[in-house]
Design an enzyme around this catalytic site. Sequence first.
Site, PDB file in Angstrom:
ATOM      1  NE  ARG A  16      -3.912  -2.124   1.886  1.00  0.00           N
ATOM      2  CZ  ARG A  16      -3.993  -3.549   1.772  1.00  0.00           C
ATOM      3  NH1 ARG A  16      -2.779  -4.168   2.320  1.00  0.00           N
ATOM      4  NH2 ARG A  16      -4.950  -4.208   1.474  1.00  0.00           N
ATOM      5  CE  LYS A  66      10.856  -3.778   7.162  1.00  0.00           C
ATOM      6  NZ  LYS A  66       9.971  -3.649   8.146  1.00  0.00           N
ATOM      7  CG  ASN A  87      11.495   1.634   7.256  1.00  0.00           C
ATOM      8  OD1 ASN A  87      12.478   2.552   7.645  1.00  0.00           O
ATOM      9  ND2 ASN A  87      10.248   1.693   7.987  1.00  0.00           N
ATOM     10  CG  ASP A 103       9.536  -0.520  10.339  1.00  0.00           C
ATOM     11  OD1 ASP A 103       8.557  -0.135   9.505  1.00  0.00           O
ATOM     12  OD2 ASP A 103      10.150  -1.700  10.015  1.00  0.00           O
ATOM     13  N   GLY A 127       7.246 -11.448  20.405  1.00  0.00           N
ATOM     14  CA  GLY A 127       8.238 -11.632  19.363  1.00  0.00           C
ATOM     15  C   GLY A 127       9.381 -11.144  19.410  1.00  0.00           C
ATOM     16  N   GLY A 130      12.663  -9.142  13.314  1.00  0.00           N
ATOM     17  CA  GLY A 130      13.025  -7.783  13.183  1.00  0.00           C
ATOM     18  C   GLY A 130      12.237  -6.761  13.710  1.00  0.00           C
ATOM     19  CB  ALA A 131       8.346  -6.052  13.421  1.00  0.00           C
ATOM     20  CG  ASN A 151      10.369 -15.126  19.947  1.00  0.00           C
ATOM     21  OD1 ASN A 151       9.381 -14.943  19.376  1.00  0.00           O
ATOM     22  ND2 ASN A 151      11.397 -15.643  19.464  1.00  0.00           N
ATOM     23  NE  ARG A 152       7.967 -20.235  17.047  1.00  0.00           N
ATOM     24  CZ  ARG A 152       7.388 -19.933  15.461  1.00  0.00           C
ATOM     25  NH1 ARG A 152       6.254 -20.600  15.013  1.00  0.00           N
ATOM     26  NH2 ARG A 152       8.393 -19.678  14.695  1.00  0.00           N
TER      27      ARG A 152
HETATM   28  P1  NDP Z   1      10.261 -12.115  11.534  1.00  0.00           P
HETATM   29  O1  NDP Z   1       9.926 -13.158  10.571  1.00  0.00           O
HETATM   30  O2  NDP Z   1      11.431 -11.264  11.825  1.00  0.00           O
HETATM   31  O3  NDP Z   1       9.902 -12.648  13.218  1.00  0.00           O
HETATM   32  C1  NDP Z   1       8.813 -13.322  13.241  1.00  0.00           C
HETATM   33  C2  NDP Z   1       8.582 -13.457  14.611  1.00  0.00           C
HETATM   34  O4  NDP Z   1       7.297 -14.252  15.085  1.00  0.00           O
HETATM   35  C3  NDP Z   1       9.539 -14.436  15.486  1.00  0.00           C
HETATM   36  O5  NDP Z   1       9.753 -13.699  16.922  1.00  0.00           O
HETATM   37  C4  NDP Z   1       8.716 -15.640  15.560  1.00  0.00           C
HETATM   38  O6  NDP Z   1       9.187 -16.699  16.667  1.00  0.00           O
HETATM   39  C5  NDP Z   1       7.315 -15.141  15.963  1.00  0.00           C
HETATM   40  N1  NDP Z   1       6.586 -16.188  15.317  1.00  0.00           N
HETATM   41  C6  NDP Z   1       6.047 -16.652  14.132  1.00  0.00           C
HETATM   42  N2  NDP Z   1       4.940 -17.524  13.916  1.00  0.00           N
HETATM   43  C7  NDP Z   1       4.719 -17.788  15.216  1.00  0.00           C
HETATM   44  C8  NDP Z   1       3.782 -18.512  15.860  1.00  0.00           C
HETATM   45  N3  NDP Z   1       3.015 -19.256  15.049  1.00  0.00           N
HETATM   46  N4  NDP Z   1       3.377 -18.325  17.266  1.00  0.00           N
HETATM   47  C9  NDP Z   1       4.227 -17.830  17.840  1.00  0.00           C
HETATM   48  N5  NDP Z   1       5.404 -16.869  17.469  1.00  0.00           N
HETATM   49  C10 NDP Z   1       5.495 -16.924  16.196  1.00  0.00           C
HETATM   50  O7  NDP Z   1       9.032 -11.007  11.369  1.00  0.00           O
HETATM   51  P2  NDP Z   1       9.081  -9.430  11.585  1.00  0.00           P
HETATM   52  O8  NDP Z   1       9.639  -9.085  12.974  1.00  0.00           O
HETATM   53  O9  NDP Z   1       9.506  -8.529  10.513  1.00  0.00           O
HETATM   54  O10 NDP Z   1       7.260  -9.049  11.473  1.00  0.00           O
HETATM   55  C11 NDP Z   1       6.552  -9.625  12.452  1.00  0.00           C
HETATM   56  C12 NDP Z   1       5.139  -9.055  12.000  1.00  0.00           C
HETATM   57  O11 NDP Z   1       4.924  -7.536  12.175  1.00  0.00           O
HETATM   58  C13 NDP Z   1       4.544  -9.252  10.807  1.00  0.00           C
HETATM   59  O12 NDP Z   1       3.297  -9.816  10.945  1.00  0.00           O
HETATM   60  C14 NDP Z   1       4.900  -8.019  10.118  1.00  0.00           C
HETATM   61  O13 NDP Z   1       3.503  -8.039   8.958  1.00  0.00           O
HETATM   62  C15 NDP Z   1       4.481  -7.129  11.192  1.00  0.00           C
HETATM   63  N6  NDP Z   1       4.949  -5.868  10.706  1.00  0.00           N
HETATM   64  C16 NDP Z   1       4.014  -4.724  10.688  1.00  0.00           C
HETATM   65  C17 NDP Z   1       4.657  -3.701  10.393  1.00  0.00           C
HETATM   66  C18 NDP Z   1       3.433  -2.415  10.162  1.00  0.00           C
HETATM   67  O14 NDP Z   1       3.613  -1.383   9.563  1.00  0.00           O
HETATM   68  N7  NDP Z   1       2.337  -2.600  10.563  1.00  0.00           N
HETATM   69  C19 NDP Z   1       5.922  -3.303  10.220  1.00  0.00           C
HETATM   70  C20 NDP Z   1       6.809  -4.289  10.212  1.00  0.00           C
HETATM   71  C21 NDP Z   1       6.334  -5.655  10.547  1.00  0.00           C
HETATM   72  P3  NDP Z   1      10.594 -17.462  16.698  1.00  0.00           P
HETATM   73  O15 NDP Z   1      11.767 -16.528  16.880  1.00  0.00           O
HETATM   74  O16 NDP Z   1      10.308 -18.427  17.731  1.00  0.00           O
HETATM   75  O17 NDP Z   1      10.742 -17.826  15.228  1.00  0.00           O
END
Ligand code: NDP
Length: 270
Positions: A16, A66, A87, A103, A127, A130-131, A151-152
């Site tokens: 978007r 990123k 970003n 961000d 979590g 990266g975010a 975190n998981r």
């Molecule tokens: P990453 O892939 O870097 O990290 C993902 C995180 O989610 C990890 O901590 C991972 O845990 C955890 N995770 C994934 N699946 C599960 C699950 N089923 N149950 C529990 N924990 C889980 O992603 P990002 O940090 O880049 O992004 C995270 C979210 O933030 C995304 O949904 C993204 O769309 C959103 N976002 C939104 C923005 C906005 O502007 N609104 C900007 C940036 C991000 P583990 O370490 O154990 O794998």
Amino acid sequence: MTDRYAVFGNPIGHSRSPRLHAAFAEQTGQAMRYEAIEAPVADFATAWQRFVADGGRGANVTVPFKETAFALADTLTPRARLAGAVNTLSVTPEGGTHGDTTDGVGLVRDLEAHAAPLDGARVLLLGAGGASRGVIEPLLDAGVASLTIANRTVAKAEALAQLFAERGEVEGCGFEAVTGPFDLVVNATSASLAGDLPPLPEGLFGVGGLAYDMMYAAEPTVFLRWAGAQGARTVDGLGMLIEQAAASFALWRGVEPETAPLYAALRQTL
Ligand code: NDP
């Protein structure tokens, strides 16, 4: 020649950002073009260099680039260095590549717009990707009293907490070990994308507590539905998207666009 900007990602069709930046440019009278570019997953650097050679002035960078953008930048802002991710890229007057991240400031601005408890608040951040890493410093700067990162993969939460330990009361743990109540719970996992809910204990929210999911969709996410049932106020991440875009726009063009008019318009497109 009209200044060129872009968002790089893969995939990028859903973005978007072009719509947001076109609205900001129109609102502020800036002559610029902003497009979405799908770069090959294995070669973001060549796509960026080609864009710069064609007159590109700056770009947003989204999944999965990123960290690559962070590594590629010649110079970084302190906040990008702390976030470990970029970003927003800008071409410097000398032709170099400057990296920043908006961000974190985007999240905090949206939280403020929703009158979220921040100063003196007990905050839970779900979590450790990266975010999550990118919003820790801005949350601490906003004056939160304590920050628990859950975190998981527990070791990742602990390592992240360690990185910011000098900045205040920051601790890392697993989901089951979390003990409330919290004033603010931010979901920075990508669990909502798959319709999953992290295994959180009940009773997480204090009186007036707010639940924020970085993900946004037409319907409330499973995390926001769960939090609402616990009595929390709920907000999704659409505003964070708009605010981080506005902050990038201001970095490039030196003018702050108004974000409020964009909320309703963008919500209708979800
Ligand atoms: P990453 O892939 O870097 O990290 C993902 C995180 O989610 C990890 O901590 C991972 O845990 C955890 N995770 C994934 N699946 C599960 C699950 N089923 N149950 C529990 N924990 C889980 O992603 P990002 O940090 O880049 O992004 C995270 C979210 O933030 C995304 O949904 C993204 O769309 C959103 N976002 C939104 C923005 C906005 O502007 N609104 C900007 C940036 C991000 P583990 O370490 O154990 O794998």
